[in-house]
Design an enzyme around this catalytic site. Structure first.
Site, short mmCIF file in Angstrom:
data_model
loop_
_atom_site.label_atom_id
_atom_site.label_comp_id
_atom_site.label_asym_id
_atom_site.label_seq_id
_atom_site.Cartn_x
_atom_site.Cartn_y
_atom_site.Cartn_z
CG HIS A 115 -1.73 -1.23 1.38
ND1 HIS A 115 -3.04 -1.29 0.93
CD2 HIS A 115 -1.45 -2.46 1.88
CE1 HIS A 115 -3.52 -2.51 1.17
NE2 HIS A 115 -2.57 -3.23 1.75
CD GLU B 133 -4.83 -8.01 7.11
OE1 GLU B 133 -5.77 -7.47 6.49
OE2 GLU B 133 -3.82 -7.38 7.50
CG ASP C 158 0.10 -5.23 4.37
OD1 ASP C 158 -0.56 -4.70 3.46
OD2 ASP C 158 -0.45 -5.73 5.39
N1 ADE Z 1 -4.80 -1.17 4.22
C1 ADE Z 1 -3.47 -1.00 4.39
N2 ADE Z 1 -2.93 -2.09 4.94
C2 ADE Z 1 -3.93 -3.00 5.10
C3 ADE Z 1 -4.01 -4.32 5.59
N3 ADE Z 1 -2.94 -4.98 6.05
N4 ADE Z 1 -5.20 -4.92 5.62
C4 ADE Z 1 -6.29 -4.28 5.17
N5 ADE Z 1 -6.27 -3.05 4.69
C5 ADE Z 1 -5.11 -2.40 4.64
ZN ZN Z 2 -2.59 -5.11 2.60
#
Ligand code: ADE
Ligand code: ZN
Length: 350
Positions: free
Chosen positions: A31, A212, A290
Protein backbone atom coordinates in the site's frame (compact mmCIF):
# COMPACT_ATOMS: atom_id res chain seq x y z
CA UNK A 1 53.37 -15.74 -20.29
CA UNK A 2 53.25 -12.82 -17.98
CA UNK A 3 51.08 -11.03 -15.47
CA UNK A 4 49.56 -12.30 -12.29
CA UNK A 5 47.14 -15.20 -12.26
CA UNK A 6 43.62 -14.37 -11.02
CA UNK A 7 42.87 -15.97 -7.64
CA UNK A 8 40.52 -18.92 -8.08
CA UNK A 9 38.29 -17.99 -5.18
CA UNK A 10 36.78 -14.61 -4.43
CA UNK A 11 38.26 -12.73 -1.49
CA UNK A 12 36.04 -12.97 1.61
CA UNK A 13 35.16 -9.29 1.49
CA UNK A 14 33.89 -9.54 -2.07
CA UNK A 15 31.95 -12.71 -1.29
CA UNK A 16 30.36 -11.12 1.78
CA UNK A 17 29.24 -8.24 -0.35
CA UNK A 18 27.77 -10.56 -2.97
CA UNK A 19 25.93 -12.52 -0.29
CA UNK A 20 24.26 -9.32 0.92
CA UNK A 21 22.63 -8.75 -2.46
CA UNK A 22 18.98 -9.75 -2.13
CA UNK A 23 17.22 -11.98 -4.61
CA UNK A 24 15.27 -10.25 -7.38
CA UNK A 25 11.59 -10.30 -6.42
CA UNK A 26 8.24 -8.87 -7.38
CA UNK A 27 6.42 -7.05 -4.61
CA UNK A 28 2.72 -7.76 -5.10
CA UNK A 29 1.20 -6.49 -1.86
CA UNK A 30 2.18 -2.96 -1.02
CA UNK A 31 0.00 0.00 0.00
CA UNK A 32 1.75 3.16 -1.12
CA UNK A 33 0.22 5.11 1.78
CA UNK A 34 1.79 2.54 4.11
CA UNK A 35 5.25 3.57 2.94
CA UNK A 36 5.00 7.03 4.53
CA UNK A 37 7.91 7.05 6.96
CA UNK A 38 7.64 9.20 10.12
CA UNK A 39 10.34 11.59 8.83
CA UNK A 40 8.42 12.12 5.58
CA UNK A 41 5.16 12.63 7.51
CA UNK A 42 6.81 15.48 9.43
CA UNK A 43 8.47 16.94 6.32
CA UNK A 44 5.18 16.96 4.38
CA UNK A 45 3.29 18.39 7.35
CA UNK A 46 5.74 21.27 7.51
CA UNK A 47 5.61 21.86 3.75
CA UNK A 48 1.81 21.96 3.83
CA UNK A 49 1.40 23.88 7.08
CA UNK A 50 -0.38 21.00 8.78
CA UNK A 51 -0.21 20.68 12.54
CA UNK A 52 0.31 17.08 13.59
CA UNK A 53 -1.08 15.77 16.89
CA UNK A 54 2.40 14.50 17.87
CA UNK A 55 5.13 16.64 19.47
CA UNK A 56 7.85 14.91 17.46
CA UNK A 57 9.09 11.77 15.74
CA UNK A 58 9.41 9.81 18.97
CA UNK A 59 5.85 10.55 19.98
CA UNK A 60 4.63 9.44 16.56
CA UNK A 61 6.71 6.26 16.70
CA UNK A 62 5.22 5.44 20.10
CA UNK A 63 1.86 5.04 18.33
CA UNK A 64 3.19 2.16 16.22
CA UNK A 65 1.98 -0.45 18.70
CA UNK A 66 -1.05 -2.13 17.21
CA UNK A 67 -3.56 -4.48 18.79
CA UNK A 68 -5.35 -5.45 15.57
CA UNK A 69 -6.01 -4.29 12.02
CA UNK A 70 -8.37 -1.47 13.05
CA UNK A 71 -5.89 0.05 15.51
CA UNK A 72 -3.39 0.30 12.63
CA UNK A 73 -5.95 1.62 10.15
CA UNK A 74 -6.84 4.48 12.52
CA UNK A 75 -3.24 5.77 12.45
CA UNK A 76 -2.71 4.94 8.76
CA UNK A 77 -5.72 7.03 7.69
CA UNK A 78 -4.91 9.87 10.14
CA UNK A 79 -1.35 10.22 8.80
CA UNK A 80 -2.63 10.57 5.24
CA UNK A 81 -3.63 14.14 6.18
CA UNK A 82 -0.14 15.28 5.15
CA UNK A 83 -0.71 14.15 1.54
CA UNK A 84 -2.11 17.24 -0.15
CA UNK A 85 -0.50 17.84 -3.54
CA UNK A 86 0.64 15.78 -6.54
CA UNK A 87 4.18 16.50 -5.40
CA UNK A 88 3.46 14.88 -2.00
CA UNK A 89 2.17 11.69 -3.65
CA UNK A 90 5.14 11.71 -6.03
CA UNK A 91 7.69 12.18 -3.22
CA UNK A 92 6.15 9.33 -1.22
CA UNK A 93 6.25 7.04 -4.28
CA UNK A 94 9.84 7.93 -5.11
CA UNK A 95 10.95 7.23 -1.52
CA UNK A 96 9.36 3.77 -1.66
CA UNK A 97 10.96 2.86 -5.00
CA UNK A 98 14.38 4.02 -3.83
CA UNK A 99 14.21 1.75 -0.78
CA UNK A 100 12.53 -1.12 -2.66
CA UNK A 101 15.37 -1.21 -5.19
CA UNK A 102 17.79 -1.87 -2.33
CA UNK A 103 15.47 -4.65 -1.10
CA UNK A 104 15.78 -6.50 -4.43
CA UNK A 105 12.36 -5.48 -5.78
CA UNK A 106 12.45 -5.53 -9.61
CA UNK A 107 8.71 -5.31 -10.19
CA UNK A 108 6.11 -3.71 -7.89
CA UNK A 109 2.32 -3.76 -8.00
CA UNK A 110 1.33 -0.78 -5.93
CA UNK A 111 -2.05 -0.33 -4.26
CA UNK A 112 -3.46 3.07 -3.48
CA UNK A 113 -6.65 3.98 -1.62
CA UNK A 114 -8.37 6.75 -3.65
CA UNK A 115 -11.41 6.87 -1.35
CA UNK A 116 -9.20 7.70 1.63
CA UNK A 117 -8.06 10.83 -0.22
CA UNK A 118 -11.38 11.80 -1.78
CA UNK A 119 -12.99 11.80 1.65
CA UNK A 120 -10.41 14.42 2.72
CA UNK A 121 -11.22 16.61 -0.26
CA UNK A 122 -8.23 15.56 -2.37
CA UNK A 123 -9.29 15.13 -6.01
CA UNK A 124 -8.78 11.81 -7.78
CA UNK A 125 -6.42 13.52 -10.27
CA UNK A 126 -4.10 14.69 -7.49
CA UNK A 127 -3.48 11.28 -5.93
CA UNK A 128 -3.52 9.26 -9.16
CA UNK A 129 -1.36 11.65 -11.18
CA UNK A 130 1.09 12.17 -8.33
CA UNK A 131 1.78 8.45 -7.93
CA UNK A 132 1.53 7.66 -11.66
CA UNK A 133 3.99 10.40 -12.64
CA UNK A 134 6.73 8.54 -10.76
CA UNK A 135 5.64 5.05 -11.83
CA UNK A 136 5.80 6.11 -15.49
CA UNK A 137 9.62 6.12 -15.39
CA UNK A 138 10.25 3.70 -12.51
CA UNK A 139 12.06 1.15 -14.65
CA UNK A 140 14.55 3.69 -16.01
CA UNK A 141 14.93 5.49 -12.68
CA UNK A 142 14.98 2.58 -10.22
CA UNK A 143 15.15 -0.62 -12.30
CA UNK A 144 11.64 -1.48 -11.07
CA UNK A 145 8.76 -2.08 -13.45
CA UNK A 146 5.51 -1.05 -11.80
CA UNK A 147 1.78 -1.04 -12.13
CA UNK A 148 -0.96 0.61 -10.13
CA UNK A 149 -3.83 -1.13 -8.32
CA UNK A 150 -6.88 0.89 -7.23
CA UNK A 151 -7.85 -0.53 -3.86
CA UNK A 152 -11.37 0.00 -2.53
CA UNK A 153 -12.29 0.41 1.13
CA UNK A 154 -14.52 -2.49 2.07
CA UNK A 155 -15.92 -0.71 5.16
CA UNK A 156 -17.59 1.85 2.85
CA UNK A 157 -20.72 1.07 0.81
CA UNK A 158 -20.30 -0.58 -2.59
CA UNK A 159 -21.94 2.49 -4.20
CA UNK A 160 -18.96 4.60 -3.14
CA UNK A 161 -16.52 2.15 -4.75
CA UNK A 162 -18.63 2.01 -7.94
CA UNK A 163 -18.60 5.81 -8.20
CA UNK A 164 -14.83 5.99 -7.73
CA UNK A 165 -14.20 3.23 -10.27
CA UNK A 166 -16.36 5.20 -12.74
CA UNK A 167 -14.26 8.28 -12.02
CA UNK A 168 -11.01 6.39 -12.56
CA UNK A 169 -12.23 4.94 -15.84
CA UNK A 170 -13.55 8.33 -17.00
CA UNK A 171 -10.16 9.96 -16.42
CA UNK A 172 -8.41 7.04 -18.10
CA UNK A 173 -6.34 6.48 -14.97
CA UNK A 174 -3.38 4.15 -15.57
CA UNK A 175 -4.66 1.38 -13.31
CA UNK A 176 -4.05 -2.27 -14.13
CA UNK A 177 -6.11 -3.91 -11.39
CA UNK A 178 -8.53 -3.44 -8.53
CA UNK A 179 -8.13 -4.59 -4.94
CA UNK A 180 -10.19 -4.61 -1.74
CA UNK A 181 -8.73 -3.54 1.59
CA UNK A 182 -9.44 -1.90 4.99
CA UNK A 183 -11.51 -3.43 7.84
CA UNK A 184 -12.18 -7.01 6.81
CA UNK A 185 -14.41 -8.61 9.44
CA UNK A 186 -18.07 -7.83 8.75
CA UNK A 187 -17.30 -6.65 5.20
CA UNK A 188 -17.26 -9.86 3.17
CA UNK A 189 -16.21 -9.98 -0.48
CA UNK A 190 -19.84 -10.67 -1.52
CA UNK A 191 -20.59 -7.01 -0.72
CA UNK A 192 -18.56 -6.03 -3.82
CA UNK A 193 -19.87 -8.37 -6.52
CA UNK A 194 -21.02 -5.54 -8.82
CA UNK A 195 -17.74 -3.66 -8.39
CA UNK A 196 -15.72 -6.67 -9.52
CA UNK A 197 -18.10 -7.34 -12.41
CA UNK A 198 -17.57 -3.78 -13.58
CA UNK A 199 -13.79 -3.99 -13.16
CA UNK A 200 -13.68 -7.26 -15.09
CA UNK A 201 -15.74 -5.72 -17.92
CA UNK A 202 -13.25 -2.84 -18.00
CA UNK A 203 -10.42 -5.33 -18.57
CA UNK A 204 -8.83 -4.88 -15.16
CA UNK A 205 -7.03 -7.63 -13.23
CA UNK A 206 -8.61 -8.66 -9.93
CA UNK A 207 -7.21 -9.17 -6.44
CA UNK A 208 -8.65 -8.79 -2.92
CA UNK A 209 -7.54 -8.95 0.70
CA UNK A 210 -9.11 -12.02 2.28
CA UNK A 211 -8.28 -14.28 5.19
CA UNK A 212 -6.11 -11.73 7.03
CA UNK A 213 -8.39 -11.26 10.04
CA UNK A 214 -11.48 -12.57 8.31
CA UNK A 215 -12.37 -16.27 8.06
CA UNK A 216 -11.35 -18.77 5.38
CA UNK A 217 -14.88 -18.48 3.95
CA UNK A 218 -14.01 -14.92 2.80
CA UNK A 219 -11.27 -16.42 0.61
CA UNK A 220 -13.83 -18.78 -0.92
CA UNK A 221 -16.17 -15.81 -1.54
CA UNK A 222 -13.38 -13.78 -3.15
CA UNK A 223 -12.71 -16.64 -5.55
CA UNK A 224 -16.31 -17.68 -6.25
CA UNK A 225 -18.19 -14.39 -6.12
CA UNK A 226 -15.56 -11.82 -7.10
CA UNK A 227 -13.59 -14.11 -9.40
CA UNK A 228 -10.24 -12.81 -8.15
CA UNK A 229 -6.99 -14.14 -9.61
CA UNK A 230 -4.98 -13.53 -6.48
CA UNK A 231 -5.60 -13.36 -2.72
CA UNK A 232 -3.86 -10.76 -0.54
CA UNK A 233 -2.79 -12.36 2.77
CA UNK A 234 -4.94 -15.52 2.73
CA UNK A 235 -3.16 -16.98 5.76
CA UNK A 236 -6.40 -18.21 7.34
CA UNK A 237 -6.85 -20.67 4.46
CA UNK A 238 -4.84 -23.00 6.67
CA UNK A 239 -7.98 -23.50 8.79
CA UNK A 240 -9.76 -25.17 5.86
CA UNK A 241 -7.99 -28.22 4.33
CA UNK A 242 -10.41 -28.39 1.37
CA UNK A 243 -9.65 -24.76 0.56
CA UNK A 244 -5.90 -25.40 0.79
CA UNK A 245 -6.29 -28.26 -1.69
CA UNK A 246 -8.25 -26.02 -4.04
CA UNK A 247 -5.70 -23.18 -3.81
CA UNK A 248 -2.84 -25.61 -4.45
CA UNK A 249 -4.56 -27.25 -7.41
CA UNK A 250 -5.44 -23.92 -9.03
CA UNK A 251 -2.03 -22.37 -8.16
CA UNK A 252 -3.84 -19.31 -6.74
CA UNK A 253 -1.22 -16.79 -5.57
CA UNK A 254 -1.33 -15.72 -1.91
CA UNK A 255 0.56 -12.47 -1.25
CA UNK A 256 1.70 -13.09 2.31
CA UNK A 257 3.06 -10.32 4.57
CA UNK A 258 4.76 -11.92 7.60
CA UNK A 259 5.88 -8.83 9.54
CA UNK A 260 2.46 -7.25 9.00
CA UNK A 261 0.75 -10.33 10.41
CA UNK A 262 2.92 -10.15 13.53
CA UNK A 263 2.45 -6.40 14.07
CA UNK A 264 -1.34 -6.63 13.58
CA UNK A 265 -1.49 -9.70 15.82
CA UNK A 266 -2.91 -12.01 13.18
CA UNK A 267 -0.22 -14.33 14.56
CA UNK A 268 1.38 -14.18 18.02
CA UNK A 269 5.02 -14.20 16.92
CA UNK A 270 6.92 -14.74 13.69
CA UNK A 271 7.75 -18.26 14.89
CA UNK A 272 3.99 -18.96 14.84
CA UNK A 273 3.58 -17.75 11.27
CA UNK A 274 2.09 -20.35 8.90
CA UNK A 275 4.43 -19.48 5.99
CA UNK A 276 6.59 -22.63 6.30
CA UNK A 277 3.46 -24.78 6.54
CA UNK A 278 2.01 -22.97 3.53
CA UNK A 279 5.16 -23.68 1.53
CA UNK A 280 5.16 -27.29 2.66
CA UNK A 281 1.52 -27.64 1.58
CA UNK A 282 2.51 -26.54 -1.92
CA UNK A 283 0.70 -23.19 -1.81
CA UNK A 284 1.78 -20.47 -4.22
CA UNK A 285 3.00 -17.96 -1.62
CA UNK A 286 5.14 -14.86 -1.97
CA UNK A 287 6.66 -12.53 0.64
CA UNK A 288 5.57 -8.88 0.70
CA UNK A 289 5.78 -5.88 3.00
CA UNK A 290 2.16 -4.53 3.03
CA UNK A 291 2.82 -1.25 4.90
CA UNK A 292 6.58 -1.24 5.46
CA UNK A 293 6.77 2.11 7.27
CA UNK A 294 4.40 0.79 9.93
CA UNK A 295 5.39 -2.85 10.30
CA UNK A 296 9.15 -2.70 10.72
CA UNK A 297 10.43 -3.57 7.32
CA UNK A 298 10.55 -3.87 3.57
CA UNK A 299 10.68 -7.10 1.58
CA UNK A 300 14.34 -7.73 2.42
CA UNK A 301 13.60 -7.27 6.13
CA UNK A 302 10.74 -9.76 5.86
CA UNK A 303 13.08 -12.29 4.21
CA UNK A 304 15.85 -11.64 6.72
CA UNK A 305 13.60 -12.10 9.75
CA UNK A 306 11.96 -15.20 8.27
CA UNK A 307 15.43 -16.56 7.62
CA UNK A 308 16.45 -16.04 11.23
CA UNK A 309 13.37 -17.68 12.70
CA UNK A 310 12.82 -20.54 10.27
CA UNK A 311 16.22 -21.11 8.67
CA UNK A 312 14.58 -21.18 5.25
CA UNK A 313 16.70 -23.08 2.74
CA UNK A 314 18.13 -21.34 -0.32
CA UNK A 315 15.67 -23.45 -2.30
CA UNK A 316 12.71 -22.09 -0.28
CA UNK A 317 13.87 -18.50 -0.73
CA UNK A 318 14.34 -18.97 -4.47
CA UNK A 319 10.88 -20.56 -4.67
CA UNK A 320 9.32 -17.59 -2.85
CA UNK A 321 11.07 -15.21 -5.25
CA UNK A 322 10.01 -17.24 -8.31
CA UNK A 323 6.42 -17.42 -7.02
CA UNK A 324 6.32 -13.63 -6.73
CA UNK A 325 7.43 -13.20 -10.34
CA UNK A 326 5.09 -15.88 -11.74
CA UNK A 327 2.16 -14.43 -9.74
CA UNK A 328 2.59 -10.87 -10.96
CA UNK A 329 0.48 -9.09 -13.55
CA UNK A 330 3.64 -8.15 -15.47
CA UNK A 331 3.98 -8.97 -19.17
CA UNK A 332 5.26 -12.44 -20.04
CA UNK A 333 8.38 -10.78 -21.44
CA UNK A 334 9.12 -8.96 -18.17
CA UNK A 335 8.46 -12.12 -16.15
CA UNK A 336 10.92 -14.06 -18.35
CA UNK A 337 13.53 -11.32 -17.84
CA UNK A 338 13.14 -11.46 -14.06
CA UNK A 339 13.16 -15.25 -13.94
CA UNK A 340 16.38 -15.23 -15.97
CA UNK A 341 17.88 -12.81 -13.47
CA UNK A 342 16.75 -15.02 -10.59
CA UNK A 343 18.03 -18.21 -12.22
CA UNK A 344 21.41 -16.60 -12.74
CA UNK A 345 21.80 -16.09 -9.01
CA UNK A 346 23.38 -18.63 -6.67
CA UNK A 347 23.25 -16.52 -3.55
CA UNK A 348 20.28 -15.48 -1.51
CA UNK A 349 19.00 -13.10 1.07
CA UNK A 350 21.25 -12.73 4.13
N1 ADE B 1 -4.80 -1.17 4.22
C1 ADE B 1 -3.47 -1.00 4.39
N2 ADE B 1 -2.93 -2.09 4.94
C2 ADE B 1 -3.93 -3.00 5.10
C3 ADE B 1 -4.01 -4.32 5.59
N3 ADE B 1 -2.94 -4.98 6.05
N4 ADE B 1 -5.20 -4.92 5.62
C4 ADE B 1 -6.29 -4.28 5.17
N5 ADE B 1 -6.27 -3.05 4.69
C5 ADE B 1 -5.11 -2.40 4.64
ZN1 ZN C 1 -2.59 -5.11 2.60
Amino acid sequence: MGGTAEPETEPDAVRAEVLAIPLPVAELHLHIEGTLQPELIFALAERNGIELPYAGLDELRERYEFTDLQSFLDLYYANMAVLQTEQDFADMTRAYLERAAVAGVRHAEIMMDPQAHLSRGIPLETCVNGVASVLATSQEDFGISTLLIAAFLRDLPEESALGVLDGLLAMNAPIAAVGLDSAEVGNPPSKFERLYDKAREAGLRLTAHAGEEGPASYIVEALDILGVERIDHGIRCMEDPDLVERLVDARIPLTVCPLSNVRLRAVDTLADHPLPAMLAAGLNVSVNSDDPAYFGGYVDDNFAQLGMVFELSDFDKARLAANSIHSSFASEERKAELLDELNGREVTHP
